[in-house]
Enzyme design. Structure first.
Site, PDB file in Angstrom:
ATOM      1  N   HIS A  90       1.002  -1.350   0.116  1.00 35.04           N
ATOM      2  CA  HIS A  90       0.047   0.052  -0.164  1.00 35.04           C
ATOM      3  C   HIS A  90       1.011   1.375  -0.048  1.00 35.04           C
ATOM      4  O   HIS A  90       0.190   2.663  -0.149  1.00 35.04           O
ATOM      5  CB  HIS A  90      -1.104   0.080   1.255  1.00 35.04           C
ATOM      6  N   SER A 245       4.485   2.327   8.051  1.00 37.33           N
ATOM      7  CA  SER A 245       4.042   1.387   7.392  1.00 37.33           C
ATOM      8  C   SER A 245       5.253   0.873   6.410  1.00 37.33           C
ATOM      9  O   SER A 245       6.179   1.940   5.928  1.00 37.33           O
ATOM     10  CB  SER A 245       2.957   2.007   6.233  1.00 37.33           C
ATOM     11  N   GLY A 246       5.181  -0.602   6.015  1.00 37.73           N
ATOM     12  CA  GLY A 246       6.557  -0.832   5.203  1.00 37.73           C
ATOM     13  C   GLY A 246       7.586  -1.314   6.048  1.00 37.73           C
ATOM     14  O   GLY A 246       8.394  -1.940   5.500  1.00 37.73           O
TER      15      GLY A 246
END
Ligand SMILES: *[C@@H]1O[C@H](CO)[C@@H](O)[C@H](O)[C@H]1NC(C)=O
Ligand SMILES: *[C@@H]1O[C@H](CO)[C@@H](O)[C@H](O)[C@H]1NC(C)=O
Length: 331
Positions: A90, A245-246
């Site tokens: 995402h 994120s990630g």
């Protein structure tokens, strides 16, 4: 990452980057690669964790990278091979050109000063997992090939990927690192020092139970899917947050750091019974190994190459993606 502690400014030591020894030319590529990964992944040259929720130390998490879009930090990621980064699907916007993305490595700050150690790489390819579904976040995992490989040093080293049998189960304490928000909508302030936080793993069924409390989703409809895990506390408070994120959730397995999770999503940050949700890297270890040529899964008896047994993955290069792409979401 939501941190209660006041940030301590770290003196950023201008560390001379140590060149790693070139591999002997007489070894075959695969073998040399397996060797280098085996001996180098998951072993930072620096250690220094004291309390949870604090500034990281230079070189402590040498696999942590910053994924940038138009020069701005958008997501974390991890170095898993000299030219490959693991992150969340995402993190990418299908409307963006591949050239909009870059990867910052070897830096403790997401916006380092010019004189501080850092490496910047352009992105050659983005491989989104072919089963990624933005609606549920299942398979929210992606591989990024750097335009040119990095040289391992004290500040740039790969993390290990999990192998079958690694004790990465419910209750294991792990560390999440990132340059994300320090509260729901409060970005990390200058000098943008990487944060680290220690959290216990929560298995998907337990976490799913938490997420169904005070939720309109019927209990038979899972929220935390089988390829996910959670980390954090029933009471909330300490959590990954937007911008993390990630990035990685790593666990110490016999003195070697193994990546258990990729920061994927959460319901706000730090709420009770809403722990951070991660993609369980174990679930995709085979996909990663079969996608990256020559990558070895840090297994003791890894003689037969798994890669040949699997269909080549569908390579979804950025720009060719379908139109069901989620906007960047928090955490
Ligand atoms: C590779 O070269 C080194 C140094 O020249 C030598 O010691 C070693 O035995 C060689 N290994 C193989 C597999 O040929
Ligand atoms: C992650 O997935 C692996 C393999 O599917 C599983 O054994 C492990 O228990 C999962 N981890 C958690 C914390 O649920």
């Amino acid at each position: 990452m939501e941190l209660a502690l006041t940030a301590t400014l770290l003196a950023l030591l201008p560390t001379a980057l140590q060149q790693s020894t070139p591999l002997p030319a007489n070894l075959s590529v695969t073998r040399a690669w397996a060797r280098s990964l085996d001996s180098e992944c998951g072993r930072p040259h620096v250690s220094g964790r004291i309390l949870s929720g604090q500034d990281a130390t230079l070189g402590e998490w040498p696999w942590q990278v910053s994924l940038r879009e138009e020069g701005q930090h958008v997501c974390g990621g991890t170095l898993i091979a000299e030219a490959w980064v693991l992150t969340a699907a995402h993190c990418f916007d299908q409307k963006q050109l591949l050239s909009a993305y870059s990867v910052l490595l070897g830096s403790i700050s997401s916006y380092p000063q010019a004189e501080e150690p850092q490496e910047l790489r352009e992105v050659a390819e983005v491989i989104i997992h072919p089963e990624y579904l933005p609606e549920t976040s299942s398979a929210d995992i992606a591989l990024v090939q750097l335009a040119s490989p990095v040289t391992y040093s004290d500040l740039i080293l790969p993390v290990c990927l999990p192998k079958p049998g690694d004790p990465l189960d419910h209750g294991t304490w792990c560390w999440v690192t990132g340059w994300g928000n320090i509260d729901l909508s409060i970005p990390l302030p200058p000098p943008f020092t990487l944060k680290e936080l220690s959290l216990p793993l929560i298995d998907a069924p337990t976490c799913d139970g938490y997420y169904h409390e005070n939720s309109d989703t019927p209990i038979q409809e899972p929220i935390i899917l089988e390829d996910m895990l959670c980390a954090g506390f029933e009471s909330g408070q300490k959590d990954a947050c937007g911008g993390d994120s990630g990035g990685p959730l790593v666990c110490d397995v016999g003195g070697v750091w193994v990546q258990a999770g990729v920061v994927s999503w959460g319901s706000a940050c730090g709420l009770p019974k809403r722990p951070g949700v991660y993609i369980n890297v174990s679930t995709y270890a085979t996909w990663i190994a079969s996608t990256i040529p020559g990558l070895d899964l840090h297994t003791e008896n890894s003689s037969p190459r798994l890669a040949g047994l699997f269909f080549p993955p569908v390579l979804l290069v950025l720009g060719l993606l379908g139109d069901t792409f989620a906007p960047l979401r928090l955490a």
